[in-house]
Design an enzyme around this catalytic site. Structure first.
Site, mmCIF file in Angstrom:
data_model
loop_
_atom_site.group_PDB
_atom_site.id
_atom_site.type_symbol
_atom_site.label_atom_id
_atom_site.label_comp_id
_atom_site.label_asym_id
_atom_site.label_seq_id
_atom_site.Cartn_x
_atom_site.Cartn_y
_atom_site.Cartn_z
ATOM 1 N N CYS A 1 1.067 124.443 20.841
ATOM 2 C CA CYS A 1 1.053 125.441 23.194
ATOM 3 C C CYS A 1 0.593 124.020 23.539
ATOM 4 O O CYS A 1 -0.117 123.171 23.107
ATOM 5 C CB CYS A 1 0.346 125.918 22.384
ATOM 6 S SG CYS A 1 -0.376 126.282 24.408
ATOM 7 N N GLY A 2 1.016 123.475 24.241
ATOM 8 C CA GLY A 2 1.205 122.429 25.389
ATOM 9 C C GLY A 2 -0.503 122.489 26.039
ATOM 10 O O GLY A 2 -0.965 121.629 26.654
ATOM 11 N N HIS A 3 -0.716 123.684 26.389
ATOM 12 C CA HIS A 3 -1.843 124.851 27.605
ATOM 13 C C HIS A 3 -2.896 123.639 26.191
ATOM 14 O O HIS A 3 -4.365 123.284 26.457
ATOM 15 C CB HIS A 3 -1.771 125.487 27.662
ATOM 16 C CG HIS A 3 -1.146 125.234 29.182
ATOM 17 N ND1 HIS A 3 -0.751 124.786 30.371
ATOM 18 C CD2 HIS A 3 0.457 126.139 29.037
ATOM 19 C CE1 HIS A 3 -0.027 125.146 31.101
ATOM 20 N NE2 HIS A 3 1.255 125.916 30.055
ATOM 21 N N CYS A 4 -2.775 124.465 25.224
ATOM 22 C CA CYS A 4 -4.308 123.851 24.124
ATOM 23 C C CYS A 4 -4.337 122.755 23.958
ATOM 24 O O CYS A 4 -4.931 122.004 23.724
ATOM 25 C CB CYS A 4 -4.126 125.019 22.846
ATOM 26 S SG CYS A 4 -2.755 126.905 23.679
#
Length: 188
Positions: free
Chosen positions: A46-49
């Site tokens: 996940c990019g946001h993670c």
């Protein structure tokens, strides 16, 4: 090789993480041990993670030194599916505040280190302050913030426990206080 690794730890080039990692096998036990914890349910892809990771780590390093300590933990939902399913995780990252192993609230605060620190420090400590006399209560209600006040007989422990649970859940929206003082009960 071991000496080189120990030397790198010693001079700070390699640092152990202050973010706790929970698994399906230890989540229940380990989360119950913590007075308060912010737990991130994440997926490694996940990019946001990935963006949150360094900020979360910085916040964990500061908050673990808080008095009382505030813990930050994470659960990899690609590997620990049972825990993530149990807590209704459907998107990443999902952050939840836990108190003694129970979800207290969904985290809807900032996603950068200083914001996480400030928000979580506001969550630490008692969610409902006890007022011990009439003057403390009158001073408290003279402020026009939204507040909820509980009045309890000293022996009503079950009702006070329920009160504390509600205060823990809604502490971000209201100020909570309670009193068992005879003078306060007599007047209000």
């Amino acid at each position: 090789k071991l000496l080189i690794l120990l030397a790198l730890f010693g001079i700070g080039l390699i640092k152990a993480s202050d973010v706790l990692e929970f698994t399906d096998s230890n989540f229940e036990e380990k989360s119950k041990e913590l007075d308060i914890a912010l737990i991130e349910f994440y997926a490694p892809w996940c990019g946001h993670c990935k963006k949150l990771g360094p900020e979360y780590e910085k916040a964990a390093t500061k908050l673990i030194k808080n008095d009382p300590p505030i813990y930050l933990a994470k659960v990899d939902c690609t590997a620990e599916k049972a825990t993530c399913d149990k807590h209704g995780v459907s998107g990443f990252p999902t952050l939840k505040i836990f108190r003694h192993g129970e979800v207290s609230a969904d985290y809807d605060g900032p996603r950068e280190a200083q914001g996480i620190i400030k928000y979580m420090r506001g969550q630490a400590g008692p969610s409902s302050k006890e007022l011990n006399n009439l003057s403390e209560l009158e001073k408290f209600i003279s402020d026009d913030d939204y507040s909820v006040i509980g009045f309890f007989e000293k022996e009503d422990g079950k009702l006070q426990a329920s009160w504390q649970q509600v205060a823990d859940t809604d502490r971000g929206r209201f100020r909570f206080v309670h009193s068992s003082d005879n003078a306060v009960l007599g007047k209000y």
